[in-house]
Design a protein around this motif. Structure first.
Motif, PDB file in Angstrom:
ATOM      1  N   THR A 109       0.821  -1.217   0.000  1.00  0.00           N
ATOM      2  CA  THR A 109       0.000   0.000   0.000  1.00  0.00           C
ATOM      3  C   THR A 109       0.853   1.263   0.000  1.00  0.00           C
ATOM      4  OG1 THR A 109      -0.194  -0.165   2.424  1.00  0.00           O
ATOM      5  CG2 THR A 109      -1.969  -1.117   1.101  1.00  0.00           C
ATOM      6  N   PHE A 110       2.053   1.191   0.561  1.00  0.00           N
ATOM      7  CA  PHE A 110       2.973   2.331   0.508  1.00  0.00           C
ATOM      8  C   PHE A 110       3.369   2.607  -0.939  1.00  0.00           C
ATOM      9  CE2 PHE A 110       7.005   4.514   0.602  1.00  0.00           C
ATOM     10  CZ  PHE A 110       6.910   5.383   1.684  1.00  0.00           C
ATOM     11  N   VAL A 111       3.703   1.544  -1.662  1.00  0.00           N
ATOM     12  CA  VAL A 111       4.078   1.688  -3.072  1.00  0.00           C
ATOM     13  C   VAL A 111       2.898   2.207  -3.892  1.00  0.00           C
ATOM     14  CG1 VAL A 111       4.804   0.435  -5.139  1.00  0.00           C
ATOM     15  CG2 VAL A 111       5.866  -0.081  -2.932  1.00  0.00           C
ATOM     16  N   LEU A 112       1.707   1.679  -3.608  1.00  0.00           N
ATOM     17  CA  LEU A 112       0.510   2.133  -4.323  1.00  0.00           C
ATOM     18  C   LEU A 112       0.265   3.620  -4.094  1.00  0.00           C
ATOM     19  CD1 LEU A 112      -2.098   1.589  -5.941  1.00  0.00           C
ATOM     20  CD2 LEU A 112      -3.201   1.007  -3.755  1.00  0.00           C
ATOM     21  N   ALA A 113       0.379   4.062  -2.836  1.00  0.00           N
ATOM     22  CA  ALA A 113       0.155   5.472  -2.521  1.00  0.00           C
ATOM     23  C   ALA A 113       1.207   6.362  -3.176  1.00  0.00           C
ATOM     24  CB  ALA A 113       0.163   5.674  -1.006  1.00  0.00           C
ATOM     25  N   PHE A 114       2.425   5.859  -3.284  1.00  0.00           N
ATOM     26  CA  PHE A 114       3.500   6.645  -3.904  1.00  0.00           C
ATOM     27  C   PHE A 114       3.271   6.789  -5.413  1.00  0.00           C
ATOM     28  CE2 PHE A 114       7.688   6.671  -6.050  1.00  0.00           C
ATOM     29  CZ  PHE A 114       8.124   7.919  -5.609  1.00  0.00           C
ATOM     30  N   ILE A 115       2.847   5.698  -6.043  1.00  0.00           N
ATOM     31  CA  ILE A 115       2.628   5.722  -7.492  1.00  0.00           C
ATOM     32  C   ILE A 115       1.350   6.474  -7.847  1.00  0.00           C
ATOM     33  CG2 ILE A 115       2.209   4.272  -9.525  1.00  0.00           C
ATOM     34  CD1 ILE A 115       3.903   2.109  -8.206  1.00  0.00           C
ATOM     35  N   TRP A 116       0.301   6.267  -7.034  1.00  0.00           N
ATOM     36  CA  TRP A 116      -1.015   6.847  -7.328  1.00  0.00           C
ATOM     37  C   TRP A 116      -1.563   7.454  -6.038  1.00  0.00           C
ATOM     38  CZ3 TRP A 116      -5.624   3.669  -9.792  1.00  0.00           C
ATOM     39  CH2 TRP A 116      -6.612   4.575 -10.207  1.00  0.00           C
ATOM     40  N   PRO A 117      -1.228   8.699  -5.727  1.00  0.00           N
ATOM     41  CA  PRO A 117      -1.574   9.322  -4.439  1.00  0.00           C
ATOM     42  C   PRO A 117      -3.066   9.414  -4.147  1.00  0.00           C
ATOM     43  CG  PRO A 117       0.117  10.584  -5.573  1.00  0.00           C
ATOM     44  CD  PRO A 117      -0.393   9.582  -6.553  1.00  0.00           C
ATOM     45  N   THR A 118      -3.905   9.347  -5.172  1.00  0.00           N
ATOM     46  CA  THR A 118      -5.354   9.427  -4.949  1.00  0.00           C
ATOM     47  C   THR A 118      -6.049   8.161  -5.444  1.00  0.00           C
ATOM     48  OG1 THR A 118      -5.620  10.613  -7.050  1.00  0.00           O
ATOM     49  CG2 THR A 118      -5.383  11.945  -5.041  1.00  0.00           C
ATOM     50  N   ALA A 119      -5.400   7.033  -5.275  1.00  0.00           N
ATOM     51  CA  ALA A 119      -5.950   5.766  -5.775  1.00  0.00           C
ATOM     52  C   ALA A 119      -7.297   5.439  -5.147  1.00  0.00           C
ATOM     53  CB  ALA A 119      -4.964   4.630  -5.510  1.00  0.00           C
ATOM     54  N   LEU A 120      -7.497   5.833  -3.890  1.00  0.00           N
ATOM     55  CA  LEU A 120      -8.748   5.534  -3.185  1.00  0.00           C
ATOM     56  C   LEU A 120      -9.642   6.768  -3.066  1.00  0.00           C
ATOM     57  CD1 LEU A 120      -7.403   3.200  -0.348  1.00  0.00           C
ATOM     58  CD2 LEU A 120      -8.336   2.573  -2.582  1.00  0.00           C
ATOM     59  N   GLY A 121      -9.411   7.738  -3.905  1.00  0.00           N
ATOM     60  CA  GLY A 121     -10.266   8.920  -3.933  1.00  0.00           C
ATOM     61  C   GLY A 121      -9.615  10.162  -3.366  1.00  0.00           C
ATOM     62  N   THR A 122      -9.052  10.049  -2.165  1.00  0.00           N
ATOM     63  CA  THR A 122      -8.365  11.173  -1.526  1.00  0.00           C
ATOM     64  C   THR A 122      -7.025  10.696  -0.979  1.00  0.00           C
ATOM     65  OG1 THR A 122      -9.322  10.774   0.665  1.00  0.00           O
ATOM     66  CG2 THR A 122     -10.582  12.189  -0.848  1.00  0.00           C
ATOM     67  N   SER A 123      -6.167  11.649  -0.671  1.00  0.00           N
ATOM     68  CA  SER A 123      -4.855  11.277  -0.136  1.00  0.00           C
ATOM     69  C   SER A 123      -4.981  10.615   1.232  1.00  0.00           C
ATOM     70  CB  SER A 123      -3.964  12.517  -0.036  1.00  0.00           C
ATOM     71  OG  SER A 123      -4.553  13.499   0.807  1.00  0.00           O
ATOM     72  N   ALA A 124      -5.957  11.057   2.040  1.00  0.00           N
ATOM     73  CA  ALA A 124      -6.136  10.474   3.375  1.00  0.00           C
ATOM     74  C   ALA A 124      -6.541   9.010   3.283  1.00  0.00           C
ATOM     75  CB  ALA A 124      -7.180  11.266   4.163  1.00  0.00           C
ATOM     76  N   ARG A 125      -7.507   8.708   2.420  1.00  0.00           N
ATOM     77  CA  ARG A 125      -7.951   7.320   2.277  1.00  0.00           C
ATOM     78  C   ARG A 125      -6.876   6.460   1.626  1.00  0.00           C
ATOM     79  NH1 ARG A 125     -13.360   9.515   1.139  1.00  0.00           N
ATOM     80  NH2 ARG A 125     -12.973   9.408  -1.110  1.00  0.00           N
ATOM     81  N   THR A 126      -6.089   7.046   0.730  1.00  0.00           N
ATOM     82  CA  THR A 126      -5.020   6.288   0.075  1.00  0.00           C
ATOM     83  C   THR A 126      -3.887   5.976   1.046  1.00  0.00           C
ATOM     84  OG1 THR A 126      -5.549   7.404  -2.013  1.00  0.00           O
ATOM     85  CG2 THR A 126      -3.444   6.245  -1.892  1.00  0.00           C
ATOM     86  N   CYS A 127      -3.604   6.920   1.939  1.00  0.00           N
ATOM     87  CA  CYS A 127      -2.540   6.706   2.929  1.00  0.00           C
ATOM     88  C   CYS A 127      -2.996   5.842   4.100  1.00  0.00           C
ATOM     89  CB  CYS A 127      -2.039   8.047   3.464  1.00  0.00           C
ATOM     90  SG  CYS A 127      -1.135   9.044   2.263  1.00  0.00           S
ATOM     91  N   LEU A 128      -4.301   5.706   4.268  1.00  0.00           N
ATOM     92  CA  LEU A 128      -4.829   4.971   5.422  1.00  0.00           C
ATOM     93  C   LEU A 128      -4.245   3.565   5.567  1.00  0.00           C
ATOM     94  CD1 LEU A 128      -8.546   4.938   6.583  1.00  0.00           C
ATOM     95  CD2 LEU A 128      -7.185   2.862   6.615  1.00  0.00           C
ATOM     96  N   PRO A 129      -4.215   2.732   4.514  1.00  0.00           N
ATOM     97  CA  PRO A 129      -3.735   1.354   4.707  1.00  0.00           C
ATOM     98  C   PRO A 129      -2.294   1.259   5.193  1.00  0.00           C
ATOM     99  CG  PRO A 129      -4.963   1.538   2.658  1.00  0.00           C
ATOM    100  CD  PRO A 129      -4.737   2.929   3.144  1.00  0.00           C
ATOM    101  N   PHE A 130      -1.373   2.001   4.569  1.00  0.00           N
ATOM    102  CA  PHE A 130       0.026   1.837   4.980  1.00  0.00           C
ATOM    103  C   PHE A 130       0.317   2.522   6.312  1.00  0.00           C
ATOM    104  CE2 PHE A 130       0.857   5.901   2.732  1.00  0.00           C
ATOM    105  CZ  PHE A 130       1.753   6.510   3.599  1.00  0.00           C
ATOM    106  N   LEU A 131      -0.392   3.612   6.628  1.00  0.00           N
ATOM    107  CA  LEU A 131      -0.204   4.237   7.939  1.00  0.00           C
ATOM    108  C   LEU A 131      -0.790   3.362   9.048  1.00  0.00           C
ATOM    109  CD1 LEU A 131      -0.955   7.996   7.150  1.00  0.00           C
ATOM    110  CD2 LEU A 131       1.261   6.963   7.693  1.00  0.00           C
ATOM    111  N   LEU A 132      -1.913   2.719   8.764  1.00  0.00           N
ATOM    112  CA  LEU A 132      -2.491   1.784   9.727  1.00  0.00           C
ATOM    113  C   LEU A 132      -1.561   0.596   9.932  1.00  0.00           C
ATOM    114  CD1 LEU A 132      -4.871   0.793  11.475  1.00  0.00           C
ATOM    115  CD2 LEU A 132      -5.842  -0.233   9.404  1.00  0.00           C
ATOM    116  N   ALA A 133      -1.020   0.072   8.833  1.00  0.00           N
ATOM    117  CA  ALA A 133      -0.099  -1.063   8.928  1.00  0.00           C
ATOM    118  C   ALA A 133       1.157  -0.684   9.701  1.00  0.00           C
ATOM    119  CB  ALA A 133       0.266  -1.549   7.524  1.00  0.00           C
ATOM    120  N   ALA A 134       1.660   0.529   9.482  1.00  0.00           N
ATOM    121  CA  ALA A 134       2.848   0.981  10.212  1.00  0.00           C
ATOM    122  C   ALA A 134       2.565   1.076  11.703  1.00  0.00           C
ATOM    123  CB  ALA A 134       3.305   2.335   9.671  1.00  0.00           C
ATOM    124  N   THR A 135       1.381   1.563  12.053  1.00  0.00           N
ATOM    125  CA  THR A 135       0.998   1.669  13.464  1.00  0.00           C
ATOM    126  C   THR A 135       0.915   0.291  14.108  1.00  0.00           C
ATOM    127  OG1 THR A 135      -0.310   3.636  12.889  1.00  0.00           O
ATOM    128  CG2 THR A 135      -0.680   2.667  15.051  1.00  0.00           C
TER     129      THR A 135
END
Length: 342
Positions: A109-135
């Motif tokens: 999900t980190f790679v996905l967010a880096f390649i496509w910052p708005t893959a899930l609609g917004t930057s917050a939703r796109t960053c959610l999976p890898f930030l949750l996983a990091a936590t």
């Protein structure tokens, strides 16, 4: 929480088997919450770098002074009778497969967010999976540290550090900056949630689950001195909210108090030879609120019911006291007299 606890107590009186059956039915859910409890309180700690930037140095010193002075004063006043509590089931340790699964989620999900910052609609939703996983990964790694290390570097600290490190890395590679990523971590917007919003969404269920922990310890009776910390410990969150104070200052005061409790509460209580779970639970929750509760109950689940009682009553009492006009005006006069108007 108290309503559910009252229902359980009533059932225990009229039909004990029904109360036991209801508790057993929700046992998997309560164990799940108990296992992941620190994660639900950590988002405010993760975004602490954003909060402290707006706080003047003088205000930061005031916070540290209040925390230290209150802790010393309460220790001199309170005398708690040590009474054993019933042991409670501890959650199972993390398996290596869980660590690898969350690692895979983080990387992909980190790679996905880096390649496509708005893959899930917004930057917050796109960053959610890898930030949750990091936590989650930070908490897992922190939980596996040696016991001596965890006394000064609690898994909650490791958890927040991992999330901040992930935010820093993504902000660097995406050139968006760490602040923007942390803002996406906790948006406080239901239509555009971040990883922190997702975790804090469990807090309602967490509070309700405390009723089952309290019910399991219903037979434990304590001396009235155990309740004394409730009337003397910190009420930063409720008091600041009552006075419409600076939100950054409020967040920093609450998080720093919880951080101090989460990191040092067990070591300090051990040094003071306070081994009773009743005293440990009430003192921790009434002084270090959510983060302290999560930190203590992760290793001492038998203290969780008493954390819940102190956690709830501290907030209620703080709100009621600050709602009284005489108390409110007195506190304002004290602050203005000590530090001048701001």
């Amino acid at each position: 929480m108290f309503c559910l606890f009252s229902v359980l107590m009533f059932l225990d009186y009229v039909a004990p088997s029904a109360a036991i059956g209801l508790t057993g039915f929700f046992e998997p859910a309560t164990l799940f919450i108990q296992r992941w409890l620190p994660l639900f309180y950590v988002p405010m700690l993760v975004v602490l770098p954003l909060a402290v930037r707006d706080i003047p140095a003088a205000s930061g010193l005031k916070i540290c002074f209040i925390i230290g002075y209150t802790a010393i004063t309460v220790r001199r006043i309170v005398k708690t009778e040590m009474i054993p509590a019933e042991p409670m089931t501890k959650p199972s340790p993390f398996a290596s497969v869980e660590l690898w699964v969350w690692t895979a989620i983080f990387i992909s999900t980190f790679v996905l967010a880096f390649i496509w910052p708005t893959a899930l609609g917004t930057s917050a939703r796109t960053c959610l999976p890898f930030l949750l996983a990091a936590t989650v990964l930070g908490y897992m790694v922190g939980s596996g540290l040696p016991s001596k290390v965890k006394k000064v570097f609690h898994p909650i600290i490791c958890c927040a550090f991992a999330a901040d490190l992930a935010a820093l890395a993504y902000g660097y590679f995406s050139q968006s900056g760490m602040d923007a990523v942390l803002a996406d971590y906790l948006t406080k917007v239901s239509s555009n949630p971040g990883a922190g919003d997702f975790l804090m969404g469990f807090l309602g269920s967490v509070i309700i689950s405390f009723a089952f922990s309290m019910f399991k310890q219903r037979k434990v009776k304590s001396d009235i001195h155990c309740i004394k910390p409730l009337f003397f410990y910190n009420y930063q969150a409720t008091c600041f909210m009552q006075f419409s104070a600076n939100s950054s200052l409020t967040a920093a005061a609450v998080v720093l108090t919880g951080l101090a409790g989460a990191n040092f509460v067990q070591a300090v209580l051990d040094k003071l030879r306070l081994h009773d779970p009743i005293a440990r639970g009430i003192a921790t929750a009434s002084s270090a609120h959510g983060l302290g509760t999560a930190a203590l109950s992760a290793k001492e689940p038998e203290a969780l019911p008493f954390c819940a009682i102190a956690y709830a009553l501290t907030g209620i009492l703080g709100s009621l006291l600050c709602s009284v006009p005489v108390v409110r005006q007195s506190l304002l006069l004290i602050v203005k007299g000590q530090y001048g108007t701001t």
